[in-house]
Design an enzyme around this catalytic site. Structure first.
Site, mmCIF file in Angstrom:
data_model
loop_
_atom_site.group_PDB
_atom_site.id
_atom_site.type_symbol
_atom_site.label_atom_id
_atom_site.label_comp_id
_atom_site.label_asym_id
_atom_site.label_seq_id
_atom_site.Cartn_x
_atom_site.Cartn_y
_atom_site.Cartn_z
ATOM 1 N N HIS A 149 68.237 -23.863 -26.443
ATOM 2 C CA HIS A 149 67.278 -22.621 -26.072
ATOM 3 C C HIS A 149 66.166 -22.876 -26.789
ATOM 4 O O HIS A 149 65.605 -23.808 -27.442
ATOM 5 C CB HIS A 149 67.805 -21.480 -27.334
ATOM 6 C CG HIS A 149 66.868 -20.625 -27.622
ATOM 7 N ND1 HIS A 149 66.164 -20.731 -28.741
ATOM 8 C CD2 HIS A 149 66.436 -19.423 -26.934
ATOM 9 C CE1 HIS A 149 65.355 -19.521 -28.641
ATOM 10 N NE2 HIS A 149 65.377 -18.648 -27.488
ATOM 11 N N ASN A 202 61.894 -20.954 -26.279
ATOM 12 C CA ASN A 202 60.920 -19.846 -26.007
ATOM 13 C C ASN A 202 59.669 -20.194 -26.603
ATOM 14 O O ASN A 202 59.214 -20.742 -27.345
ATOM 15 C CB ASN A 202 61.582 -18.569 -26.848
ATOM 16 C CG ASN A 202 60.645 -17.371 -26.792
ATOM 17 O OD1 ASN A 202 59.950 -17.006 -27.634
ATOM 18 N ND2 ASN A 202 60.985 -16.516 -25.899
ATOM 19 N N ARG A 232 55.963 -17.783 -26.484
ATOM 20 C CA ARG A 232 55.346 -16.194 -25.971
ATOM 21 C C ARG A 232 53.911 -15.825 -26.648
ATOM 22 O O ARG A 232 53.790 -16.422 -27.536
ATOM 23 C CB ARG A 232 56.372 -15.273 -26.422
ATOM 24 C CG ARG A 232 56.591 -15.538 -28.229
ATOM 25 C CD ARG A 232 57.975 -14.709 -28.740
ATOM 26 N NE ARG A 232 57.998 -14.881 -30.191
ATOM 27 C CZ ARG A 232 59.007 -15.885 -30.485
ATOM 28 N NH1 ARG A 232 59.339 -16.603 -29.796
ATOM 29 N NH2 ARG A 232 58.986 -16.123 -31.700
ATOM 30 N N GLY A 291 63.680 -3.433 -22.225
ATOM 31 C CA GLY A 291 63.629 -4.625 -21.406
ATOM 32 C C GLY A 291 64.667 -4.699 -20.354
ATOM 33 O O GLY A 291 65.836 -3.640 -20.413
ATOM 34 N N ILE A 300 68.103 -5.593 -19.508
ATOM 35 C CA ILE A 300 69.289 -6.126 -19.812
ATOM 36 C C ILE A 300 69.859 -7.070 -19.299
ATOM 37 O O ILE A 300 70.401 -7.981 -19.872
ATOM 38 C CB ILE A 300 70.272 -4.816 -19.986
ATOM 39 C CG1 ILE A 300 71.324 -5.330 -20.905
ATOM 40 C CG2 ILE A 300 70.976 -4.658 -18.427
ATOM 41 C CD1 ILE A 300 70.873 -4.857 -22.238
ATOM 42 N N SER A 352 68.498 -9.904 -17.806
ATOM 43 C CA SER A 352 67.503 -10.988 -18.490
ATOM 44 C C SER A 352 67.936 -11.060 -19.940
ATOM 45 O O SER A 352 67.876 -12.168 -20.488
ATOM 46 C CB SER A 352 66.007 -10.740 -18.160
ATOM 47 O OG SER A 352 65.827 -10.656 -16.684
#
Length: 300
Positions: A102, A104, A106, A259, A261, A263
């Protein structure tokens, strides 16, 4: 800064999906462009039923508008608009010898009544969740993370590795989700690090992702495995689902800001098991993994 970072994650999405398609050799990413009614949208890319990747997503989004009531309460503000963008990815390989990963990265801005930026920060990280533990893979993943951090501050790796261990902790199971990596949030301007410095750091980590993960995939993707080992993978995937639905702030933020859902829940694996009070055999590789997950380890 927001335009600059969004352009970066667009390019990074292209780079990552192209490389992963090459590694898989069979499946390609399906692209889905979507629009958020309240403002903004994103570009979702999903790979499924490949030779290597059973399911995965590499998504970017940029959303803006009035901060929802639940988030106003969280940030302690009465009236504010926001902009948030990022790239989020999860990959669930078919072979249980290949770890789930995982990542991320941002960026967030909050605005005052006159549209001025009143707060801004970066966040992100990357972490590894194996089903069978190969120590050399854990060392490799963490070493690449440390090398990226060390280019910007010698204290970053230790700090953000510890935060990752703390964040990806399934409190109701009293165990880590995986072997950790890096986790950083609310990276704001300081006398030592301005926003450009943080941009440089976050993009350094983002650029290191493929070096962290792909060599592990290539090394493990063709190893043989049994039905029992596949079952163990699916049982452990259940813990992954539990964390994402109970604890993960990104999932909760997406749900609370209306947001997309599909994704948001892209991170959930397609085949999962929950067996009642399942216990691995004494002295097994499965038990060894659980022992490591009970107490975060220093890998480098």
């Amino acid at each position: 800064m927001k335009d600059k970072f969004y352009a970066y994650i667009e390019q990074l999405q292209d780079t990552i999906t192209s490389k992963l398609e090459t590694v898989d050799g069979t499946a390609i990413f399906k692209e889905d462009i979507w629009v958020r009614p309240e403002g903004g949208g994103g570009r979702t890319r999903v790979i499924e039923n490949g030779a290597v990747f059973e399911k995965g997503g590499v998504n970017i989004s940029g959303v803006h508008g009035e901060l929802p009531d639940s988030m106003k309460a969280y940030f302690g503000v009465e009236d504010a608009n926001f902009f948030a963008c990022g790239l989020s990815l999860v990959l669930h390989p078919k072979n249980p010898m290949v770890p789930t990963v995982h990542a991320n990265w941002r960026y967030f801005e909050m605005y005052g009544k006159d549209g001025e930026i009143v707060d801004q920060w970066f966040g992100g990280g990357q972490d590894l969740t194996p089903y069978y533990l190969f120590d050399e893979d854990a060392v490799h993943f963490h070493q690449v993370c440390k090398t990226a951090c060390d280019k910007h501050n010698p204290s970053f790796y230790d700090t953000y590795k510890k935060r990752c261990d703390e964040y990806f902790w399934n409190a109701h199971r009293n165990e880590a989700r995986g072997l950790g990596g890096l986790f950083f949030d609310y990276c704001k301007a300081t006398p030592e690090m301005d926003m450009q410095d943080w941009y440089n750091f976050v993009t350094e980590v983002g650029n290191s992702f493929l070096d962290c993960y792909v060599p592990i995939v290539i090394k493990r993707k063709d190893l043989e495995y049994t039905k029992e080992q596949r079952d163990w993978q699916e049982i452990r995937r259940g813990r992954y689902v539990e964390f994402n639905l109970v604890h993960d702030k990104g999932t909760l933020f997406g749900l609370k800001t209306n947001g997309r859902i599909e994704s948001i829940l892209m991170s959930l694996p397609p085949h999962v098991q929950w067996r009642y009070d399942h216990q691995p055999e004494k002295g097994s590789e499965e038990e060894r993994l659980l022992e490591i997950l009970k107490a975060p380890k220093e890998w480098v």
